[in-house]
Design an enzyme around this catalytic site. Sequence first.
Site, PDB file in Angstrom:
ATOM      1  N   HIS A 169       0.742  -1.291   0.028  1.00  0.00           N
ATOM      2  CA  HIS A 169      -0.110   0.082   0.190  1.00  0.00           C
ATOM      3  C   HIS A 169       0.983   0.788  -0.091  1.00  0.00           C
ATOM      4  O   HIS A 169       1.760   1.301   0.763  1.00  0.00           O
ATOM      5  CB  HIS A 169      -1.097  -0.266   1.263  1.00  0.00           C
ATOM      6  CG  HIS A 169      -1.930   1.222   1.356  1.00  0.00           C
ATOM      7  ND1 HIS A 169      -1.415   2.213   1.817  1.00  0.00           N
ATOM      8  CD2 HIS A 169      -3.380   0.903   1.233  1.00  0.00           C
ATOM      9  CE1 HIS A 169      -2.470   2.869   2.430  1.00  0.00           C
ATOM     10  NE2 HIS A 169      -3.652   2.057   1.656  1.00  0.00           N
ATOM     11  N   ASP A 210       3.543  -4.653   8.226  1.00  0.00           N
ATOM     12  CA  ASP A 210       1.756  -3.447   8.213  1.00  0.00           C
ATOM     13  C   ASP A 210       0.500  -4.533   8.163  1.00  0.00           C
ATOM     14  O   ASP A 210       0.394  -5.611   6.836  1.00  0.00           O
ATOM     15  CB  ASP A 210       2.323  -2.509   5.978  1.00  0.00           C
ATOM     16  CG  ASP A 210       0.506  -2.365   6.095  1.00  0.00           C
ATOM     17  OD1 ASP A 210      -0.655  -2.555   7.408  1.00  0.00           O
ATOM     18  OD2 ASP A 210      -0.056  -2.017   5.084  1.00  0.00           O
ATOM     19  N   GLN A 222      -4.314  -5.634   6.881  1.00  0.00           N
ATOM     20  CA  GLN A 222      -5.427  -5.859   6.378  1.00  0.00           C
ATOM     21  C   GLN A 222      -5.224  -7.872   7.373  1.00  0.00           C
ATOM     22  O   GLN A 222      -6.376  -8.405   7.014  1.00  0.00           O
ATOM     23  CB  GLN A 222      -5.058  -6.281   4.921  1.00  0.00           C
ATOM     24  CG  GLN A 222      -5.493  -4.998   4.105  1.00  0.00           C
ATOM     25  CD  GLN A 222      -6.716  -4.184   3.759  1.00  0.00           C
ATOM     26  OE1 GLN A 222      -7.753  -5.240   4.223  1.00  0.00           O
ATOM     27  NE2 GLN A 222      -6.565  -3.469   3.769  1.00  0.00           N
ATOM     28  N   LYS A 280      -9.921  -0.631  10.196  1.00  0.00           N
ATOM     29  CA  LYS A 280     -10.566  -2.107   9.000  1.00  0.00           C
ATOM     30  C   LYS A 280     -10.972  -3.578  10.130  1.00  0.00           C
ATOM     31  O   LYS A 280     -10.902  -4.477   9.835  1.00  0.00           O
ATOM     32  CB  LYS A 280      -9.224  -2.088   8.778  1.00  0.00           C
ATOM     33  CG  LYS A 280      -8.412  -1.218   8.223  1.00  0.00           C
ATOM     34  CD  LYS A 280      -7.833  -1.238   6.732  1.00  0.00           C
ATOM     35  CE  LYS A 280      -7.688  -0.064   5.759  1.00  0.00           C
ATOM     36  NZ  LYS A 280      -8.054   0.501   5.176  1.00  0.00           N
ATOM     37  N   CYS A 299      -5.280   2.565  -3.732  1.00  0.00           N
ATOM     38  CA  CYS A 299      -3.835   3.476  -3.468  1.00  0.00           C
ATOM     39  C   CYS A 299      -2.567   2.076  -3.689  1.00  0.00           C
ATOM     40  O   CYS A 299      -1.744   1.583  -2.449  1.00  0.00           O
ATOM     41  CB  CYS A 299      -3.834   3.174  -1.669  1.00  0.00           C
ATOM     42  SG  CYS A 299      -5.034   4.910  -1.176  1.00  0.00           S
TER      43      CYS A 299
END
Lengths: 148, 419
Positions: free
Chosen positions: B136, B213, B216, B239, B377
Site C-alpha cells: 500500500h 503492515d 488487512q 478495518k 493506493c
Amino acid sequence: MDLRDLYQDIIVDHNRSPRNFRLIDPADLQAQGYNPLCGDKLGVYLNLRDGRIEDLAFQGSGCAISVASASLMTEAVKGTSETEARKLYEQVHDMLTGAETDVDPMDLGKLAALAGVREYPSRVKCASLCWHTLIAALDKQSDAVTTE
Amino acid sequence: MSTSSISPILSPDSETWAENIRREFPILDQQVHGKPLVFLDSAASSQRPRSVIDAVTWYEEHDHANVHRGVHTLSQRATDAFEGAREKVRGFINAESTSEIVFVSGTTEGINLVASSFGQKFIAEGDEIIISHMEHHANIVPWQMLCERNKAVLRVIPMDERGELDYQAYLDMLGPRTRIVALNHVSNALGTINPVKQYVAAAREKGIPILLDGAQAVPHMPVDVRDLDCDFFVFSGHKMYGPTGIGVLYGRKSLLEQLPPYQGGGDMILAVTFEKTLYNELPYRLEAGTPNISGAVGLGAAVDFLQRIGIDNVQRREQELLAYATTALESIPGLRMIGTASHKAGVLSFVMERAHPHDIGTILDTEGVAVRTGHHCAMPVMEYFKVPATARASLGIYNTRADIDKLVEALQRVREVLG
C-alpha cells in the site's frame, strides 16, 4: 435515480466507438490530463488554422463517461474558434456542475447527453477532464492537468 | 461431548451464523437507491457493531476527561478506559507488555513513526530498506521519503502474476547494508496472505529488524506478534470493526527503547525546563499530546467483539465465503481476477472486458452494492498488471452468500448498461 440518465445510448455509443480517437503528430498544441482517483489518462491534440480549431483528437484510457465526453467534445469543438471553444467549455462546465446558468442544455446539442452526470458528484470529474485538458492545451500549459 | 444448556451454538459454516452477526451492525439495515445495501468494501473501512458504537457513546456520555493528568474522578475513569483498551489490544496480538503498544492514528501514522524515528537513528547514506511490490502507498512513501532524506536505497521484492512474492529474490536482497524490512502481511489490493513468518525469520537471522503492515490481517486471522517474532506490527482500528482515527504500533521493547521521540509535546515528558527535557517511559514517550481516547475505547470494544465471535471462526467463515465468491465471479464471462495467490484473505479484485472499473462501481451502486474502484493506493500493483484500476469486492464478517449472489446479479447489469 435511473442509470439510463447517466449511460444514455449516445454515451454508450461514443464509449464503444470513440470519434477522433487518434494522435495528431505533430500537433500545434497538446496537453495531457490525468485523474489520479480513477487512473484516467488522456492526451488532447489540436491544430489551428486562421484562429480556428481545424483538427482536434484525443487518445487515452478511461471510464465510459470520460471517453464519451472526450469523443463528444472533439465533435463539438472541431471547426470552432478558440473563443467559441472556451465559451463552450464554460457552458458544459455549468451543465455538469449544475451551476445556475441561462444555458439550456438543449442548445448544446449532443453534449446535453452528459447532463445526467450532475446527479453523480463522483463522476463529474470524469466528464470534465477532457475539457480541462483542452483548455490547458489552448493555454499552452506544459504540466499535466489533474483533477485533484 | 458434553451438552450445552444454553441455546444451540451455530457453526460458522452456517448462513444463519453470519446473518445473526449482520444484525449487530445497525448501518447495514438500510436501502441504497431503493435496494437493500450490500456492503462489500470492508477492506477500505469496515462497519461497526452496536457494541462498539455503544462503548464509544457510553464513554462520551459518562467518562470523558483528559487522560494521565487529573486527580478528579472523570480523569481517572478516562485513563482507566484508555489503558484498559491498551491491555485488550496487548492480549489481542499477544504482545508481552502494554509498554509495547503505542496508540497512533492508524497504520499510516504507525509506519511514519517508525520510518521517522528508526530512520533518524539507524539509517545512513547507502543503507538499504526492503519493501515489496505489493505494498500500500502507506508502506512505500514513508520509506521513500526517508531514503531521500538520508540518501538510502529502497529495494523492492518482486512478485509474480498470481500476486505472490519471490522469496528467493528476498533472501538474495538481505545484505550487509539492509537496515530494515517493511512488508505487508496481507495485500489490500490482491488479498495475498504473505508467508510473513518465514520472511521474519530470514531477516531476524541476520539481525535485521522487520515491520509488518497488518492492517488487512488483524480483521481476518489470528495474529500473535510473539509467534511471528516481528519487530514492529502496525494496524488500524477502522478495518477491524473499530473507529477511524485510532491504530496501533506494536514494537519489540528492546527496539522501541532505542527510538528517539516521534513528536514532542505533552504526555511524552517527565520534566521540562528550557535547558533540557526528560522523556517519559514507554509507550507514552511516543504518544505526544492528548490521544484519541474515545477511539481507543472503541478499538477495545472491537477487540472484545472479535474475541466474542472468535477470530478462528471469523477466518473459517471468510475462507468459505471467499471460495464461494471466487467461483461465482470466475463464472462471469469476460471477468478477470487480479490476484490469484494460493493463500488469500477476503479480497476479490477484478476487471471486466469493455467495462471500466469506475463504471462498474457506479452501476453496482445503483443496485445497492458497494465496492471499491480505483488503484487501491497500490499504483505499482496496477502498473504490474497493466490495468489503470480494478473493481474490488472485499468481505467482512457480516457478509453472506446472498450478498455474493447480489453482486453477481448486479454485475450482469454492467453488460446490459454498457452494451
